[in-house]
Design an enzyme around this catalytic site. Structure first.
Site, short mmCIF file in Angstrom:
data_model
loop_
_atom_site.label_atom_id
_atom_site.label_comp_id
_atom_site.label_asym_id
_atom_site.label_seq_id
_atom_site.Cartn_x
_atom_site.Cartn_y
_atom_site.Cartn_z
N ASN A 1 0.84 -1.19 0.00
CA ASN A 1 0.00 0.00 0.00
C ASN A 1 0.88 1.25 0.00
O ASN A 1 2.01 1.23 0.49
CB ASN A 1 -0.89 0.01 1.25
CG ASN A 1 -1.76 1.25 1.32
OD1 ASN A 1 -2.59 1.49 0.46
ND2 ASN A 1 -1.54 2.08 2.34
N ASP B 1 -5.19 21.30 9.21
CA ASP B 1 -5.73 20.42 8.17
C ASP B 1 -6.17 21.22 6.97
O ASP B 1 -5.96 22.43 6.88
CB ASP B 1 -6.88 19.57 8.73
CG ASP B 1 -6.78 18.14 8.23
OD1 ASP B 1 -6.53 17.95 7.02
OD2 ASP B 1 -6.94 17.20 9.03
#
Length: 415
Positions: free
Chosen positions: A129, A238
């Protein structure tokens, strides 16, 4: 193709600003990157070379992915994830010293210096991944990584611990932006590198680390493991430009480090346009394909002003009067974090927010063209969400009424 070669290509297009004077890794580099979408190549950032805003503009991102800007979404929607990997050999490592890397602190309340463009490659059996995780430095060979619960890295880590072993990983920094983009995209399991290879012409050279993890060409590779150790991580800004709170997160222990001579460190500005494009553009083809199932879709844009994630503009060609609302519902289903969707006609440029606002001003009647959906799952990044994670979503059908197009014809000199 390497990150260095990409930077040179962008320099030839006039998209790179080279900064030769010394720049601090604490706030100063971030402040400079926040003022522009141009690629900033620092020759002395904390004493080391660094690059920011590598794909902070759509022209650079489209070039990295081998497409024209206007055709990018359709190209991505047609991806088959069928690229080939070419194993070149093994990487030689030297002892880890994170102080050799110009890791940046971006905002005053940050929990510490953060690696923001590091791609975490993790391997379990034959499955590998790749995904980007923010990583806060907690030691000279350690970082606390934000592993979002339920995402693939978190699942692989939990499975490794259940089997009584550590999860082998490698953090890649300074790779070609097509690899970075592929790592940000929801693809079939283990297909991130194959997707990157497809975007880069069909084949991608990779090297094997001592722990078995495969990595692409990069300026910096940090080999290591995620075990049982945990540490406090955050606060961190964020995508909405607001602070995320502190958490206890898994620690990555690095056991080896590989660098190119005089490596160029890649850093992504939290909440900046590169962050927004890498978060949002991978969802545009998903929305495109979903809307294609209900009407004739022309383009999809997740807007910069909508944090690259919460607002979408969908351009369609209407075939029936209900197509606008069907497109809205398809978009919400394809990207559950969407908050507001505007559907426009073919004559409206979805990249031009002035043109989109014009469509809202001249083609929308509030009693007819708004869809308000309450009590549905929203983005965890949205400060407006309820405590249970739900939110209110709004769709705007800003298309012309079929059969009444003559009322909306715009005066043009070329028509």
């Amino acid at each position: 193709m390497t990150m260095r070669r990409f930077i040179e290509e962008m320099r030839e297009r006039g998209l790179v600003d080279e900064i030769v004077e010394p720049v601090s890794t604490r706030f100063e580099a971030a402040q400079m990157a926040a003022k522009t979408d141009r690629i900033l190549l620092f020759r002395d950032c904390g004493g080391k070379p660094a690059v920011m805003n590598l794909t902070a503009g759509r022209p650079a991102l489209a070039a990295a992915l081998g497409a024209e800007e206007k055709d990018l979404v359709k190209r991505l929607a047609d991806a088959s994830y069928s690229g080939r990997l070419n194993l070149m050999g093994t990487l030689e490592m030297h002892p880890v010293d994170l102080s050799e890397i110009p890791i940046m602190t971006f905002f005053p309340k940050d929990g510490g210096p953060y690696i923001t463009a590091g791609i975490v490659f993790s391997r379990s059996g034959e499955v590998e991944n790749a995904s980007i995780h923010r990583m806060m430095v907690v030691g000279n060979d350690r970082v606390a990584a934000r592993l979002v619960e339920g995402r693939h890295t978190d699942v692989m880590h939990r499975e490794a611990l259940a089997a009584g072993v550590r999860l082998p990983i490698a953090v890649v920094i300074g790779t070609h932006p097509a690899v970075t983009f592929a790592s940000c995209t929801r693809v079939p399991e283990g297909k991130e590198l194959a997707f990157a290879a497809e975007l880069m012409g069909g084949e991608l050279p990779v090297w094997e680390c001592a722990n078995g993890v495969l990595v692409p060409d990069a300026e910096i590779v940090l080999e290591g493991y995620i075990g049982t150790e945990r540490a406090e991580e955050g606060p961190f800004v964020d995508i909405t430009g607001t602070y995320d709170f502190e958490r206890i997160q898994p620690v990555i222990e690095f056991t080896g480090m590989h660098t190119k001579p005089d490596p160029i460190y890649h850093s992504i500005l939290p909440g900046g346009n590169e962050h927004k494009l890498l978060m949002g553009v991978p969802y545009e083809p998903r929305i495109y394909k979903a809307v294609a199932g209900v009407t004739s879709v022309r383009n999809v844009v997740l807007t910069t002003g909508g944090c690259g994630y919460l607002h979408a503009v969908v351009q369609i060609r209407k075939n029936t009067q209900g197509d606008g609302k069907n497109a809205i519902m398809a978009a919400f289903a394809a990207h559950t974090s969407l908050k507001h969707v505007v559907v426009v006609d073919e004559d409206i440029n979805p990249f031009d927010m002035g043109d989109v606002e014009y469509a809202i001003a001249t083609r929308v009647r509030g009693d007819r063209d708004l869809m308000v959906i309450a009590g549905v799952r929203g983005s965890s990044l949205d400060p407006c969400r309820e405590g249970d994670g739900t939110n209110v979503k709004i769709g705007v059908d800003a298309t012309m009424v079929l059969g009444e197009e003559e009322k909306f014809v715009r005066a043009r000199w070329d028509a």
